[in-house]
Each structure stands twice: as C-alpha cells, then as structure tokens.
Design an enzyme around this catalytic site. Structure first.
Site, short mmCIF file in Angstrom:
data_model
loop_
_atom_site.label_atom_id
_atom_site.label_comp_id
_atom_site.label_asym_id
_atom_site.label_seq_id
_atom_site.Cartn_x
_atom_site.Cartn_y
_atom_site.Cartn_z
N HIS A 188 -14.72 1.64 33.29
CA HIS A 188 -15.31 2.07 34.56
C HIS A 188 -15.95 0.88 35.26
CE1 HIS A 188 -15.68 6.74 34.12
NE2 HIS A 188 -14.48 6.29 33.81
N TYR A 205 -24.25 10.44 39.09
CA TYR A 205 -25.66 10.75 38.81
C TYR A 205 -26.20 11.49 40.04
CZ TYR A 205 -25.57 7.44 34.92
OH TYR A 205 -25.28 6.80 33.73
N PRO A 227 -31.95 9.13 27.98
CA PRO A 227 -30.51 8.82 28.08
C PRO A 227 -30.02 8.45 29.47
CG PRO A 227 -30.89 11.18 27.91
CD PRO A 227 -32.22 10.52 27.70
N LYS A 272 -28.72 3.59 27.50
CA LYS A 272 -29.10 2.35 26.82
C LYS A 272 -29.31 2.51 25.31
CE LYS A 272 -28.85 -0.45 30.14
NZ LYS A 272 -27.37 -0.36 30.16
N TYR A 290 -27.82 -1.87 34.58
CA TYR A 290 -26.96 -0.81 34.05
C TYR A 290 -25.89 -1.37 33.11
CZ TYR A 290 -24.25 3.59 34.19
OH TYR A 290 -23.57 4.75 33.86
C1 PHB Z 1 -22.57 10.55 28.41
O1 PHB Z 1 -21.38 10.42 28.74
O2 PHB Z 1 -22.92 11.29 27.48
C2 PHB Z 1 -23.61 9.79 29.17
C3 PHB Z 1 -23.21 8.88 30.12
C4 PHB Z 1 -24.19 8.18 30.85
C5 PHB Z 1 -25.51 8.41 30.61
C6 PHB Z 1 -25.90 9.31 29.63
C7 PHB Z 1 -24.94 10.00 28.90
O3 PHB Z 1 -26.45 7.76 31.33
#
Ligand code: PHB
Ligand code: APR
Length: 390
Positions: A73, A201, A293, A297, A384
C-alpha cells in the site's frame, strides 16, 4: 538442567523473530511459551507492516510467503466531514506499507522455528526468572508434568503486557507511564471484498471507524465503541449499520456486508516502561510498551526492539563487546516514545472523546489543515511508515 545462550519467554512475534534472527547469526536460544502453537497463531491482531519490518523479516529468512501474499500500500485515506483525503505515503515519504495479517506472520515464524527441534517449548507453565541481576541468570518452569531449569547468559522478556518478565524486575527500578482511553475498538473479520483498495481512517461524530483488509476477499473493519460494550450487544447487522452510518457516501455505497467469522473488542492504552533492561534481562515489545492500534505501531515497535537487541547480543558473542547491549534500552526507548506520541496524536485526532463541540471543531480544523498542507501530510506520512533508525 539445560543450557542455552539466550532464554526467551514468550513465542509471540517478538520472541520468535528474536530466536530466528539470533539463529541466523549462530546464537543459540530456547523459547518458553505457555500456550499451544494453534492458540498463538489463532490470535487475530493487526496486520500492517512498516517497510523496515518487512526488510527485517526478509533478513530473518521468513519473507517468501509475506511478499507473495502481502498487499503493498502506497497510501491511505482519511475520511471526515462527508469527504475523503488521500495521504500519499510513497510520494511524501518514499516508503510503502505491507498489509499482511499478524497471525499469518506468526504461522511463518512458528514454521521457521520448528526447523530446529526443541527450540520452542509450548505449553510451558510456572515460568520464573532467577538471578537476573547476575551474569548467570536461570529460569525454572514446568513442562510435560516435570520441573525444569534453564541456564543462560541472557533473558529476553517477550511475554507481552501480562507476562512474568517485567514483574521480575524490582518495582523501584522501573518507571511506568500510562494513558488509558475512554473507549474501545470493536473489530470484525469477514470474507467480503474491502470497500476501497487502500485503508480508510474515518472521523465521524458517531465515533471513529477503520476500513482495513487482509486480502482482496477478506475485510477487517473496526468501529469505536464504549469500553463497557459486550460482543453480544453487537450482532453483525448492528455492526454493518453502524459502520455504514459513519462512512461518507462515496465509501458507504461501496460497502459489502456479510457474515463475520471473528469479532472482538479491545481496550486502547498507551504504556511505556523505563528502562527496558535490568541486569541480564531485556524487555521486548508488549512486555515493555503498548500503543493504541490507531497508528498500527504495536507489531512494528516489537520488531524494532528485536532488531536492536539482536545486534547487541550478536556483538557480545562476536566481539565480546557489551556496548550495544548497554545502549539497548536508550536506543529502543527513543523510537518507542516517538511512536507512542504519534499513536496518541492519531488516536486523539480521529476518536470521539466527549460531546464537547469545541473539541469536535478542533479535530475538524486539524483534519482540514492536514488535507491542505503538504508539510502536515508529510509529518503524518513519515511517522506512519516508521521513523528511520538512529
Ligand atoms: C488492521 O488491519 O488490523 C489494522 C490496520 C491499521 C491500523 C490498525 C489495524 O492502524
Ligand atoms: N510464560 C510463558 N509464555 C508467556 C507468559 C508466561 N508467563 N506470559 C505470556 N506468555 C506468552 C503469551 O502467551 C504470548 O504468546 O508471551 C507471548 C507474548 O506475545 P505478544 O503479546 O504477542 O507480545 P509481542 O510478541 O511483544 O508482540 C507484540 O503483538 O499483541 C500484538 O499489538 C501487539 O503487535 C504487538 C505485538
């Protein structure tokens, strides 16, 4: 009595990656894990790797399936105020991320370690650490209904937040920093196509949401929920309706719902222990630090700790120099605090903490700034994708 160079408590990503990396450098280790391999690889966790983590896993010789099945990605979307804005990670930081489930990574690590019989002992109980302040630490444990003792030069505490390693350090030798958040994440896994080719997000007055994936046919979604909520309060239909309600139209119309095969609620916490070292015991990953989460990280910080600790241990055996080991805690914590700050900031920007309209306005203003400022977007992107190692 058994002897090894490095005794590792915990066969999560930290413990197994450390054992694998040390073995690739000729250093012997034994891993003590209280659960079974099926249980450990069945745990559903996150699934987003920084490229430095990808490179470390390749260096450890376990990257083949990850590179075959992982999804590269180069960006993600931030959705707010009924619109969406793409953060061009590759363009702004020169680096991508890899979507690859942590449980898949765990399977690869377990398979790789099983190539060396008796390196990982599963379903071990009553692990206790002794003499960690001396040059001859030892562990006692029960396995296959018998008591055992393991002598070693070093102990790596890779046993997570609720493990025995951190608890073995005299409390007056540690400083612990903690921040808890007044909400949780309800996560769901379903074999439906993701609503967007990249992660989304979502900031919304009803609460945060995240649209992620494991493959082109398997989606991972999260919604912010009250901490006291229970899974039984959230039948699939309620989850899909709530997610749909939080998505701007352009994403909502792409949402494909279906039966979930995993659903769980996790609390959000920021936690850091200082120092990450006492005597011959080194704390690694969740045993020393926890991040919410939101910034993905957790696993990447654990891998970063493993990289620094493995360098120190190899240097000790190869050159007889303790320098890198003495620097382990400071080097690891430098990165840990920056990632802790970033995860706290990203969580604070995107989640609903209260019905305070001023706070809501501040979040929207910061999101607008992010969408309109290359400098702000670059700062987000570089944090990130993972800050460079010192
Ligand atoms: C996930 O795919 O579980 C995931 C991806 C990004 C995040 C947290 C969890 O910031
Ligand atoms: N004895 C033996 N094993 C133990 C003990 C004990 N007393 N206590 C815990 N363990 C094992 C757990 O069963 C688990 O398999 O230690 C392992 C710790 O693994 P994780 O919690 O996954 O921690 P870590 O390897 O540091 O990985 C951190 O995993 O949880 C995610 O978000 C987290 O991504 C981060 C990453």
């Amino acid at each position: 009595m058994r002897r090894t160079q490095v005794a590792i408590v915990g066969a999560g990503p930290s413990g197994l990656l450390l054992s694998q990396l040390l073995a690739s450098q000729g250093v012997d280790s034994v891993v003590l894990e209280r659960e079974s391999p099926e249980h450990v690889q069945g745990r559903i966790r996150a699934g987003l790797l920084e490229w430095t983590t990808v490179e470390l896993l390749q260096e450890a010789g376990i990257g083949a399936r990850m590179m075959r099945e992982g999804l590269v990605h180069d960006g993600f979307d931030v959705a707010f105020a009924d619109g969406g804005h793409r953060i061009d990670l590759k363009g702004l930081s020169g680096r991508s991320m890899l979507v690859y489930g942590q449980n898949e990574l765990q399977k690869d690590l377990i398979e790789a370690r099983s190539a060396e019989p008796d390196t990982v002992l599963w379903q071990v109980h009553d692990v206790a650490l002794h003499d960690i302040g001396t040059c001859a630490p030892r562990l006692t444990y029960a396995h296959a209904d018998r008591r055992h003792e393991l002598h070693c030069d070093f102990v790596a505490g890779c046993d997570g937040f609720h493990g025995v390693s951190r608890a073995a350090i005299p409390v007056e030798k540690l400083t612990q920093y903690e921040r808890t958040y007044p909400f949780g994440w309800l996560g769901l896994l379903a074999d439906v196509p993701p609503l967007h080719e990249e992660l989304v997000y979502v900031h919304h007055e009803r609460g945060f949401a995240l649209c992620s994936m494991r493959s082109h046919g398997r989606s991972r979604y999260y919604v912010q929920c009250p901490l006291e909520d229970k899974i039984e309060h959230w039948p699939d239909s309620r989850f899909w309706d709530e997610l749909h309600a939080r998505l701007p139209e352009r994403y909502a119309r792409q949402l494909v719902s279906g039966p979930s095969f995993e659903k769980s609620i996790v609390p959000l916490r920021s936690f850091v222990t200082e120092p990450m070292h006492f005597g011959r015991l080194y704390l690694v990953g969740d045993a020393a630090h926890i991040v919410p989460p939101t910034g993905a990280k957790g696993l990447n910080l654990a891998a970063a700790d493993v990289r620094v600790l493995a360098q120190g241990i190899v240097e000790f055996y190869r050159a007889g120099s303790p320098t890198l080991l003495e620097e382990y805690s400071a080097r690891a914590l430098g990165r840990v605090w920056k990632a802790t700050r970033f995860s706290w900031w990203f969580t604070t920007l995107l989640h609903r903490f209260s019905a305070d309209p001023f706070a809501e306005r501040l979040q929207l203003a910061e999101l607008e700034y992010l969408a309109g400022s290359a400098a702000a977007a670059r700062s987000l992107a570089e944090n990130y994708v993972g800050l460079s190692f010192d």
